[in-house]
Scaffold this active site. Structure first.
Site, short mmCIF file in Angstrom:
data_model
loop_
_atom_site.label_atom_id
_atom_site.label_comp_id
_atom_site.label_asym_id
_atom_site.label_seq_id
_atom_site.Cartn_x
_atom_site.Cartn_y
_atom_site.Cartn_z
N THR A 225 -27.50 -21.78 16.16
CA THR A 225 -28.72 -22.54 15.89
C THR A 225 -29.69 -22.39 17.06
OG1 THR A 225 -29.61 -24.63 15.07
CG2 THR A 225 -27.83 -24.79 16.68
N LYS B 294 -31.10 -17.84 17.38
CA LYS B 294 -30.95 -17.11 16.11
C LYS B 294 -31.44 -15.67 16.20
CE LYS B 294 -30.94 -21.24 13.27
NZ LYS B 294 -31.41 -21.95 12.08
N ASP C 131 -29.85 -19.54 6.39
CA ASP C 131 -30.81 -20.65 6.37
C ASP C 131 -31.60 -20.69 5.06
OD1 ASP C 131 -30.16 -21.78 8.79
OD2 ASP C 131 -31.70 -20.70 9.91
N ALA D 115 -42.38 -19.95 12.60
CA ALA D 115 -41.98 -18.61 12.16
C ALA D 115 -40.88 -18.06 13.07
CB ALA D 115 -43.20 -17.68 12.15
#
Lengths: 268, 268
Positions: B69, B73, B110, B135
């Protein structure tokens, strides 16, 4: 045990192999009984990966302490900023904790576990004659602890004779009244026989040494926690000795270890 | 969960911070229901220690997989021997598993979690107009997944405008029928608003951007799992929108992630 969340603190035991360790079973119920949000995990650190794996574990922000088992009890001293007196005397440690300032302290609790296991069998170390197989990290802790607890004589057998003699010298240093000496692995005449080698852990293992008849030995303790009935313990039970395995030693030292890790004593 | 022993296999989630993660709560009951002897743990990897900590974790012989996390990532792709197509398209991964040959494979779930959370709210992405805040790794997975699921338009806001535009281009690539574009963070006119930034996680956080009135937005989803009611979700609930937080996304992707880790599906 309470459910694990992102806030749960981590403790671990590192070793190679790891499947046989008993510390998770010994410690987690005590941690839960104390109401602490922490869990003790097995970390399999392959021997060749020791430096890299330990460096990684010791950088984790939510890992507060590690137990250390075979074959790392000596190497772990190199990773500690502070080595407590018993571990320094023994030349090995089985526990490592992170201090508030981020430094790491090593200590050795194998002796505590052995003495509690003996007490559980109703056999006193005072004045006893002990045959100790194995002068590695655990063997050294046990030898020094037995000498300090009043053992009269400790015969030490190690395949590496120099290592056995070094421990004998250390035993005499720890307790000048204790006759520590390298010895043949023959059980006759001893009150207590202790296996402090990993022999007995793997399927097909026999005894760490040909001990001869065990009749007359009061107590036989094997530090191997799994299988619970090692070939040595089976032979000792058949000869009428009182026996205890490694899980008993682990249970015996669990309270002391958790206190070292800063966990409150159990409410249970 | 069954008791942890030396044979228990380890899974983990790495992040910085770590306290807010919901994967242990989402995955461990499923693992237990499946009868697997494994446990998923939080590993707090301080950002500055990423390389050393990950190298250590990935050497552990009994660790089979890691969830990843914020903020790792994207960096985690460098650690994978194989990057699966969705993760490659997204340019980020949130899961890493060890293969039988010791190599590591990365994948990204995700998007799966987001689509299941939307479905749980009864809101279809087909033909929808979506405002996406952030983003980064999660935002990219969500953008690509929504485009593939038939979203008509995705407006993307990122403080780093180039990053927002890069994701917009990737969205158009993933689904040529989807109008992906960098956008102002104004909720008016959108069907779905998604916060894919970490804003809302820390006490005192407000919204990731001043969104203006939320009335008329059908669904607002915040990927932050903790607190369960972020400032964004509270505002959205007050405006009459349907809401879902990060824990819903985590629950939504837990089955897919555990399957990726090779665990049998739950019996429960």
């Amino acid at each position: 045990m309470p459910g694990i969340t992102g806030r749960t603190r981590l403790l671990g035991i590192v070793g190679d192999p790891i499947a046989q360790v008993g510390s998770p079973q010994a410690c987690n119920p005590r941690i839960a009984a104390a109401g602490a949000d922490a869990v003790l995990l097995p970390f399999h650190v392959p021997e060749a990966e020791f430096e890299v794996a330990m460096a990684g574990l010791m950088r984790l922000g939510n890992l507060d302490g590690l137990l250390v088992t075979i074959p790392f009890k000596q190497r772990v001293l190199d990773l500690a900023d502070t080595v407590r007196p018993v571990a320094a005397l023994v030349g090995a440690a089985n526990a490592l904790r992170r201090e508030a300032d981020g430094r790491w302290t090593a200590d050795m609790f194998d002796g505590v576990g052995l003495l509690r296991a003996l007490a559980g069998l109703g056999v006193s170390p005072e004045g006893a004659s002990v045959l100790l197989l194995g002068a590695g990290g655990a063997g050294r802790a046990i030898g020094v602890s037995l000498a300090r607890a009043g053992a009269a004589r400790i015969g030490i057998h190690d395949l590496d004779r120099a290592r056995g003699e070094a421990l004998a010298a250390r035993v005499r240093e720890a307790a000048p009244g204790c006759a520590g000496a390298a010895a043949e692995p023959v059980a006759r005449g001893y009150d207590i026989v202790i296996n402090a080698t990993p022999v007995g852990m793997r399927p097909g293992d026999g005894l760490a040494a040909p001990l001869g008849p065990l009749a007359g030995v009061a107590a036989v303790i094997d530090i191997v926690p799994k299988p619970p009935m090692t070939p040595l313990l089976a032979a000792a039970a058949e000869a009428g000795c009182r026996i205890a395995g490694g899980q008993v030693m682990i249970e015996g030292q669990a309270e002391a270890v958790l206190e070292f890790f800063g966990l409150p004593p159990g409410r249970g």
